[in-house]
Design a protein around this motif. Structure first.
Motif, PDB file in Angstrom:
ATOM      1  N   HIS A 131       0.821  -1.216   0.000  1.00  0.00           N
ATOM      2  CA  HIS A 131       0.000   0.000   0.000  1.00  0.00           C
ATOM      3  C   HIS A 131       0.851   1.260   0.000  1.00  0.00           C
ATOM      4  N   MET A 167      -0.500   3.864  -4.992  1.00  0.00           N
ATOM      5  CA  MET A 167      -1.239   3.717  -3.743  1.00  0.00           C
ATOM      6  C   MET A 167      -0.848   4.868  -2.807  1.00  0.00           C
ATOM      7  N   GLY A 213      -0.309   5.005   0.512  1.00  0.00           N
ATOM      8  CA  GLY A 213       0.158   4.646   1.848  1.00  0.00           C
ATOM      9  C   GLY A 213       1.179   5.590   2.457  1.00  0.00           C
TER      10      GLY A 213
END
Length: 194
Positions: free
Chosen positions: A113, A118, A120
């Protein structure tokens, strides 16, 4: 006893590293090859007057691919901190993803992630530093940067000097709020829209 406000209230600019802040040398972990791009120092100094905190969020697949060890990124961060500090700019955090789904080093070969697109890395910094993502920006030179910023809830600027990325489909999470030709133009867009 008065209840403390726990709502995130700081605003940040999340910055890709290679091709956004420094010259893009593929899979580089040699601090001596790092140099700020034109307009970066001035642009960040201007943006700092608006109270933004700066974070680098960068994919470093060279670790997963075995091109360099994760420990080498400490030297990269130190050099970037030095380059920015010499220009009067403070970097609050340096976040990187060492993973890649097609890596050669088993410990880093995975989907995660934290690898842009993504969000994250941005989410991690936001929690740690109390960042309001809706008041923040993501600036990068590829659509994966834009997607990560949009997924996190930030406003986004794509720096596309060579005009390659804007030829790709700009839809969904991969649609930047603004497109700039260089860092100076990106900084001016943020200044005008803050």
């Amino acid at each position: 006893m008065e209840k403390q406000n726990t709502m995130p209230n700081k605003k940040a600019i999340f910055l890709d590293k290679d091709g956004t802040l420094i010259r893009d040398v593929p899979y580089n972990a040699d601090p001596s090859k790092m140099e700020l791009l034109a307009g970066v120092a001035d642009g960040l100094r201007q943006l700092s007057t608006l109270g933004y905190t700066f974070f680098v969020v960068t994919n470093q697949a060279g670790v997963a691919k075995g091109y360099f060890r994760e420990e080498a990124l400490a030297g990269v961060e130190d050099r970037l901190q030095q380059l920015l500090s010499d220009s009067g700019v403070t970097l609050a955090g340096f976040y990187y993803c060492p993973h890649h789904p097609e890596g050669a080093v088993q410990a880093y070969t995975k989907r995660c992630h934290c690898r842009k697109p993504m969000p994250g890395l941005l989410l991690e910094a936001a929690v740690m530093y109390g960042i309001s993502l809706g008041d923040s920006w993501m600036v990068g030179d590829i659509l994966d940067d834009v997607e990560a910023g949009n997924r996190a809830g930030c406003k986004t600027v794509l720096i596309d000097e060579l005009r390659h990325e804007r030829k790709k489909p700009l839809d969904g999470y991969r649609h930047p709020a603004y497109i700039a030709d260089n860092f100076s133009e990106a900084a001016n867009l943020i200044l005008k829209n803050t």
